[in-house]
Design an enzyme around this catalytic site. Structure first.
Site, short mmCIF file in Angstrom:
data_model
loop_
_atom_site.label_atom_id
_atom_site.label_comp_id
_atom_site.label_asym_id
_atom_site.label_seq_id
_atom_site.Cartn_x
_atom_site.Cartn_y
_atom_site.Cartn_z
N GLU A 64 35.47 34.26 40.01
CA GLU A 64 36.85 34.23 39.40
C GLU A 64 37.70 32.94 40.37
O GLU A 64 38.77 33.42 41.16
CB GLU A 64 37.43 35.43 39.53
CG GLU A 64 37.07 36.48 38.94
CD GLU A 64 37.55 37.97 39.11
OE1 GLU A 64 38.39 37.94 39.59
OE2 GLU A 64 36.84 39.12 38.43
N ASN A 80 36.57 43.57 47.18
CA ASN A 80 37.64 44.42 46.88
C ASN A 80 37.33 45.78 46.57
O ASN A 80 37.89 46.59 46.30
CB ASN A 80 38.29 44.03 45.41
CG ASN A 80 39.43 44.36 45.26
OD1 ASN A 80 40.21 44.52 46.36
ND2 ASN A 80 39.98 44.79 43.91
N ARG A 81 36.04 46.05 47.19
CA ARG A 81 35.77 47.58 47.40
C ARG A 81 34.93 47.53 48.97
O ARG A 81 34.42 48.70 48.94
CB ARG A 81 34.42 48.10 46.53
CG ARG A 81 34.54 47.62 44.95
CD ARG A 81 35.59 48.25 44.58
NE ARG A 81 35.55 48.11 42.79
CZ ARG A 81 36.25 47.26 42.16
NH1 ARG A 81 36.74 46.00 42.89
NH2 ARG A 81 36.16 46.96 40.90
N GLU A 125 45.85 39.72 37.45
CA GLU A 125 44.89 39.17 36.48
C GLU A 125 45.60 38.28 35.98
O GLU A 125 46.48 38.39 34.90
CB GLU A 125 44.59 40.30 35.60
CG GLU A 125 43.96 41.75 36.29
CD GLU A 125 42.64 41.41 37.05
OE1 GLU A 125 41.66 40.43 36.75
OE2 GLU A 125 42.36 42.18 37.91
N HIS A 168 43.21 37.03 40.69
CA HIS A 168 42.03 37.32 39.97
C HIS A 168 41.83 36.64 38.63
O HIS A 168 42.87 36.43 38.08
CB HIS A 168 41.70 38.84 39.74
CG HIS A 168 41.47 39.35 41.23
ND1 HIS A 168 40.49 40.03 41.85
CD2 HIS A 168 42.44 39.54 42.21
CE1 HIS A 168 40.74 40.66 42.94
NE2 HIS A 168 41.96 40.24 43.31
#
Length: 517
Positions: free
Chosen positions: A129, A187-188, A347, A215
């Protein structure tokens, strides 16, 4: 539509379904209500949301026109030379493969701590991204070019410290994958990978008021047969669902196609706010203590965007993360819990890796949103300093709001705090610190107007027992000092008397000197 799809099913090498659908307009924002009905409400779609996260997704030709990591590093250095009077560059660490994570700071006093809010932008957290890294370099150059020319640029440079990390995941960008070089979704991940550790250490050194990560489109994949009936258009330009790299499946059997042919729903443009996680992983609206403030913050971005607020899927173009779908170990929630920082996940593109010639349009659509989000930390909220009444020195006290289970800490050097709040409301504000009496006051925060509120805290009064104990202590201390002083005076008196006696003795009995023969 039907003939072409049948051809694909029975003759997979004969046609690429991607060619059947028009290139989507960038940053659409407004989608048909059928989008959510066809895609989001299907439980099997939910179960397959992350189907493509481990798949090679981006063809090499799609990367043409984007800066490589080496070119990005060079662009950062060139910016530093061009705008050295209002910027500095520094590193917060390295990626798994050793690429430096460069940050640009923009301020009229870069590198100097001031009693001003600090904001950070992070781009390219997911390697595939890359729009964020391109937009953030454009933002930095726009501020440089328009300082002292544009009032908004001048306000941001003079009244805030803006920190920009164009790429958090340079290795993922090179590999064209979502995760880093260890194939981990950053992002986890908080707090295991080198990149996430670098961001966490960065936040321990630098106090941020607010933040945003940029993102592309969140990956939403599902089996072919669930979208077969929905291949159509919400308008003459917007396909409800699009095939993603159908040609990579080759001559797989029809059964394989039915299981693995992957479509993406048209991407979401949305400002996402905490909490991202929910109880028991349920998909539900899970509000954080500052839910009203976060919704206002998200609206600042969405309403400033060209068309994000027109979304039919997300009213107003904003969403609670857990209401969309819950995640854990995310940067957004970590910022709020551990960093005292209000962060949004933005986003900003409905395509993960849009064509390079669309970047300028994406920049124009997002520019005012990015600028207004930084300016929001200056133009609104509660700001002030906390000092001691006895020493007039700054205090790193805590600021709390009655009814909101969250605190913001003042800095040690200046005692300044920056508490973001939804405007047009009344708040009871309390400043407190161990060893000092807390102080509270009620304020009304106006719309589009920041408020300055300073606190002077008095040292804590002692209880009756504490006072008695301290009085006894000082009585004993006073007695010791008195005895010591008396002894010193007595010794001085004895020395003086001794000298006087010696002088009298010498006067009465002068020394006789023998005559020289």
């Amino acid at each position: 539509m039907d003939v072409a799809l049948v051809l694909l099913l029975f003759f997979p090498s004969a046609i690429s379904l991607a060619s059947l659908l028009p290139t989507p307009a960038v940053a659409r924002g407004s989608l048909s209500p059928r989008r959510s009905q066809v895609c989001s409400n299907n439980p099997k779609w939910e179960a397959n949301r992350h189907l493509l996260e481990s798949m090679p997704e981006i063809p090499v030709e799609a990367t043409h026109g984007y800066m490589s990591n080496v070119e990005l590093e060079q662009a950062i250095k060139e910016f530093s030379q061009k705008c050295g009077n209002i910027s500095r560059t520094y590193s917060i660490g390295q990626s798994v493969n050793g690429f430096t994570l460069w940050v640009i700071e923009i301020s009229d006093k870069p590198g100097i701590e001031e009693a001003e809010p600090a904001f950070k932008f992070i781009g390219n957290m997911h390697g595939d991204e890359p729009v964020g890294r391109e937009l953030l370099l454009r933002l930095a150059n726009w501020l440089c070019d328009n300082f002292m020319k544009d009032p908004l640029a001048t306000l941001i440079v003079k009244k805030a410290h803006l920190h920009i990390l164009p790429t958090m995941n340079p290795d993922g960008f090179t590999l064209k994958t979502r995760g880093n070089a260890n194939n981990v979704d950053l992002n986890r991940d908080f707090p295991d990978q080198p990149e996430t550790k670098a961001v966490m250490n960065w936040m321990r050194k630098q106090r941020f008021t607010a933040s945003a990560s940029l993102h592309g489109r969140r990956a939403t994949a599902f089996p072919f047969f669930f979208c077969l009936a929905s291949v159509g258009y919400s308008d003459e330009h917007t396909p409800l669902c699009r095939v993603y790299r159908a040609d990579t499946l080759g001559r797989a059997s029809m059964a394989s196609h039915a299981e693995y042919l992957v479509f993406f729903c048209s991407g979401a443009l949305v400002a996402n706010y905490p909490w991202d996680g929910s109880r028991d992983s349920r998909k539900e609206y899970y509000a954080c203590p500052d839910d009203k403030t976060f919704r206002y913050m998200a609206n600042v971005y969405s309403l400033s965007h060209r068309n994000m607020s027109l979304s039919n899927e997300f009213p107003g173009g904003i969403t609670n993360g857990a209401s969309w779908y819950p995640i854990y170990g995310g940067m957004q929630d970590w910022n709020y819990i551990h960093g005292g920082c209000f962060e949004l996940t933005l986003e900003v593109s409905d395509v993960k890796w849009p064509k390079a010639d669309e970047l300028e349009t994406l920049w124009l659509f997002n520019r005012m949103s990015m600028l207004n989000l930084v300016a929001w930390t200056i133009k609104t909220g509660l700001h002030g300093r906390i000092v001691s009444s006895s020493t007039r020195q700054p205090l790193p006290a805590s600021v709390t709001i009655n009814g909101i289970d969250y605190k913001v800490n003042a800095s040690e050097e200046f005692g300044d705090y920056h508490r973001m709040l939804a405007p047009a409301q009344s708040y009871e504000v309390t400043a407190s610190m161990p060893g000092y009496q807390s102080k509270s006051t009620r304020i009304i925060l106006l719309e589009n107007e920041a408020m300055n509120l300073d606190f002077v805290l008095d040292p804590e009064e002692l209880t009756g027992q504490d006072k008695l104990g301290r009085a006894d202590f000082f009585k004993g201390l006073h007695l010791q000092v008195y005895l010591l002083a008396s002894l010193i005076l007595l010794l001085l008196y004895a020395l003086v008397k001794r000298r006087q006696i010696l002088k009298v003795f010498q006067h009465r009995h002068p020394r006789r000197v023998a005559p020289i023969p």
